[in-house]
Design an enzyme around this catalytic site. Sequence first.
Site, PDB file in Angstrom:
ATOM      1  N   TRP A 503      10.488 -16.958 -39.488  1.00  0.00           N
ATOM      2  CA  TRP A 503      11.103 -15.740 -40.300  1.00  0.00           C
ATOM      3  C   TRP A 503      10.042 -15.024 -40.925  1.00  0.00           C
ATOM      4  O   TRP A 503      10.266 -14.043 -41.729  1.00  0.00           O
ATOM      5  CB  TRP A 503      11.720 -16.608 -41.565  1.00  0.00           C
ATOM      6  CG  TRP A 503      12.692 -17.540 -41.066  1.00  0.00           C
ATOM      7  CD1 TRP A 503      13.817 -17.723 -41.083  1.00  0.00           C
ATOM      8  CD2 TRP A 503      12.087 -18.923 -40.940  1.00  0.00           C
ATOM      9  NE1 TRP A 503      14.506 -18.804 -40.430  1.00  0.00           N
ATOM     10  CE2 TRP A 503      13.607 -19.718 -40.556  1.00  0.00           C
ATOM     11  CE3 TRP A 503      11.350 -19.913 -40.981  1.00  0.00           C
ATOM     12  CZ2 TRP A 503      13.583 -21.040 -40.161  1.00  0.00           C
ATOM     13  CZ3 TRP A 503      11.162 -21.114 -40.868  1.00  0.00           C
ATOM     14  CH2 TRP A 503      12.289 -22.128 -40.208  1.00  0.00           C
ATOM     15  N   ASP A 504       8.810 -14.947 -40.409  1.00  0.00           N
ATOM     16  CA  ASP A 504       7.999 -13.871 -40.941  1.00  0.00           C
ATOM     17  C   ASP A 504       7.281 -14.061 -42.217  1.00  0.00           C
ATOM     18  O   ASP A 504       7.234 -13.373 -43.119  1.00  0.00           O
ATOM     19  CB  ASP A 504       8.205 -12.444 -40.562  1.00  0.00           C
ATOM     20  CG  ASP A 504       7.054 -11.442 -41.122  1.00  0.00           C
ATOM     21  OD1 ASP A 504       5.987 -12.007 -40.967  1.00  0.00           O
ATOM     22  OD2 ASP A 504       7.218 -10.579 -41.136  1.00  0.00           O
ATOM     23  N   MET A 505       7.231 -15.761 -42.789  1.00  0.00           N
ATOM     24  CA  MET A 505       7.076 -16.017 -43.960  1.00  0.00           C
ATOM     25  C   MET A 505       5.232 -16.203 -44.018  1.00  0.00           C
ATOM     26  O   MET A 505       4.978 -17.025 -44.789  1.00  0.00           O
ATOM     27  CB  MET A 505       7.679 -17.194 -44.491  1.00  0.00           C
ATOM     28  CG  MET A 505       9.049 -16.928 -44.658  1.00  0.00           C
ATOM     29  SD  MET A 505       9.371 -15.838 -45.904  1.00  0.00           S
ATOM     30  CE  MET A 505      11.096 -15.218 -45.728  1.00  0.00           C
ATOM     31  N   LYS A 531       6.123 -15.236 -49.979  1.00  0.00           N
ATOM     32  CA  LYS A 531       7.255 -14.556 -49.597  1.00  0.00           C
ATOM     33  C   LYS A 531       8.556 -15.351 -49.858  1.00  0.00           C
ATOM     34  O   LYS A 531       9.590 -14.739 -50.349  1.00  0.00           O
ATOM     35  CB  LYS A 531       7.263 -14.154 -48.014  1.00  0.00           C
ATOM     36  CG  LYS A 531       6.218 -13.080 -47.790  1.00  0.00           C
ATOM     37  CD  LYS A 531       6.468 -12.640 -46.000  1.00  0.00           C
ATOM     38  CE  LYS A 531       5.480 -11.579 -45.908  1.00  0.00           C
ATOM     39  NZ  LYS A 531       5.785 -11.163 -44.504  1.00  0.00           N
ATOM     40  N   ASN A 623      11.863 -10.993 -45.270  1.00  0.00           N
ATOM     41  CA  ASN A 623      10.385 -11.162 -44.541  1.00  0.00           C
ATOM     42  C   ASN A 623       9.611 -10.220 -45.611  1.00  0.00           C
ATOM     43  O   ASN A 623       8.332 -10.277 -45.329  1.00  0.00           O
ATOM     44  CB  ASN A 623      10.249 -10.940 -43.238  1.00  0.00           C
ATOM     45  CG  ASN A 623      10.727  -9.426 -42.992  1.00  0.00           C
ATOM     46  OD1 ASN A 623      11.751  -9.103 -43.245  1.00  0.00           O
ATOM     47  ND2 ASN A 623       9.846  -8.723 -42.220  1.00  0.00           N
TER      48      ASN A 623
END
Length: 825
Positions: A503-505, A531, A623
């Site tokens: 999740w682009d965390m 995030k 994100n």
Amino acid sequence: MLDSHKGRATHLPLIAVGVLLLLMGLAMLAGGIRLVTLGGSWYYLLAGIGITLSGALAIAKRRATLWLYALTLFASNLWALWEVGLDWWQLVPRLSLWFVFGILLLLPWVRRPLVAQQSAPLSTAALSVAVVLAGATALASQFTAPGTQHGEIAERAPQRVDPAHAAGDDWPAYGATNAGTHYSSLGDITPENVTRLEEAWRIQTGDLPGSGDPGELTSENTPLKVNDTLYLCTPHSQVLALDPASGATKWRFDPELSLQGAENFSGWAHMTCRGVAYHDQADYPAARPVDARPIARVDAQRSSAAEDTARLFAESSSETANQCPRQIFLPTADGRLISLDADSGERCEAFGEHGEVDLTRGLGAFTPGGYYATSPPVVTRDLVIIGGHVTDNESTDEPSGVVRAYDVRDGHLVWNWDSGNPDATTPLADGERYTRNSPNVWSMISADERLGLVYLPVGNQMPDQYGAERSEGAERYSAGLVALDLATGQVRWHQQLTHHDLWDMDVPAQPILTDVATPDGIRPAVIQPTKQGSLYVFDRRNGEPIIPVDEIAAPQGAIEGDHTAPTQPRSRLNLLPPELTEASMWGATPFDQLMCRIAFKSLRYEGQYTPPSLEGSIVYPGNVGVFNWGGVAVDPARQAIFTSPNYMAFTSRLVPRAEVPADSAQASEGNGLLLNLGAPYAVEMRPFLSRLGFPCQAPSWGDVAGVDLAESKVVWKRPNGTSRDSSPIVPLPFNLGVPAMGGPMTTAGGVSFLSGTLDQYLRAYDITTGKELWKARLPAGGQATPMSYRGADGRQYVLVSVGGHGSFGTKMGDYVIAYALPETP
């Protein structure tokens, strides 16, 4: 004949209203049918029928018009109250339009053709009651504040503040000190006098966006105040040294950026400089060894790493050190680290090759702008330690995310930490290459020299949304907090904060070093904002959680060939928003709200950590994060955190490689398509917006919040910022609560500052209650973290960079503005 024409003319207002109702009703009916087939609310279908028939009856001048519309408006009012209660901003798209048409139907010249009909008085009364009830609902909602949490951070005896955790008259590092607290021990500005703040001076740097610049040109700089000078960098990596009392330029340095083979900068993903770093040899007298004693309350677990560091560099050349006793370290947008004489702005020739080291060495090939440090390095007694940005989701063959430590005096490489080869920290030999595409560290790094530890907020291995081919090192260290031995670069401890991140965390903010009061006494802590909304609090000596971390069950069902972690960590101290529901979909009108509901039911969403999918998934928090690079501000004396959480949903959709157009540049332009070359899927990433460009989830989209660290709980929270500078037509300053991109700062006076909201203001708040105390209008977007210092005139200044943010959509500029209390006669 004239009477006939006059009669038809008197019918026109009613017919016009009827036509509008008919068209809107048909649109609502069509959307309502679609929503019901997706398992959504029946309201829009039923209301669509009622509005359509009301419009048809009005056109036909039938006496049932007012009755039916009254019934539809009354039912809509009950439904809205049942679904969202007295929440003004939730009620607006549900009732406002129908309320307005109810008033139109009551106007004498609209309802005149119906007045003579037998039931007109009763029907008029019925519609009047429905309109009054809708108006009363709107009025009652003005006295409620959903999403607002009232409270006060408890007054207690001030906690002793470690000088390493607070800025004083100076602001020597990006986050105030290497501890990253964003805290100033100056207390001249208080809740009682902050309203007297006035602009002391402003300058313009001259570094403005040009025609060949990337879209994400951003002014995120937090200046330093040291050596009786302010030091700042501009988006194009220029450095200015300013007089702190007047803003007058002392010197300026232009690194003359290389295009790296590109025609211009427009193809680069970013153009950002968050700050520079400072080293003063006088802060570390050669005659006195590094104080390796941990603070007294952690003597039982003292570390010898600081002594190791002192021995390692005990014989550093005094000639090299004396050439530039005070240095500014500048990371440039073309992948260099430059050392400048802080007094003159000249290159420190003894550092590296003619004052610079090449950060692209050992990385291999990459596209222009595909690697450089957007954040300032952390500087200790002997080392300047730096990570780097890589372009998100461009390919699976990106440069390494290696973190490197260079000697502050001569620039030789002392150690390197590459998560793809984590044990091999000995400097890489010439001709060798770091692990391609290993997780990077793009944000700010923190250091505790007494414990001999450096703390890394680690990102991800590309691509973000597909993890089937990730390496062992990536699976272990990505999206985590890693503590390295300062002397050797070896891993001392680590904590992963998102397992198998899809999740682009990546960890976006500087780790914060402070001392936390617990039932077991004071403990040295590192706080990591994330995030996903958790504020992780670990013992910074060993990584043991101080505030418990739970492993929560996570949604399953990743794309074929990939997998999802069965659980995800969540700190018990967090600012997570409630999960989305169909009822929390929003819009400026019933129609874009309906479209958002249809989109919500069409996309995959099973709560936080819903896996990416072919049909599209909702990522919430998105994100951009609850927290991003701006992080949080910590008041160590009050044991309080001041922060500005964001709440914006995004969507992601995996696109099979066979469906990606051959013209990849055209495919990715303007539609959120990230190519992920080398992976079986590209990904579409975009904010979850309505057709009118408003967020699909209801406000607030940005808050300010106060946390009592000693109690480990959020004490107060409220929406922050207005729509003044983001309204699509006219500047309407509705207090919706808007996102902020830029960090907060807090002071010993109990006043906190934030400038990063979508509207152009610097605001001051009472950290105890969250009350907004003061604000100043800015000439551009203030997407940067404010700082504070004492000037030669004895006054406490608050300073902010005001340059706008290309990807955030705020007005661009090139200002630096300082504020202070009026001078006393």
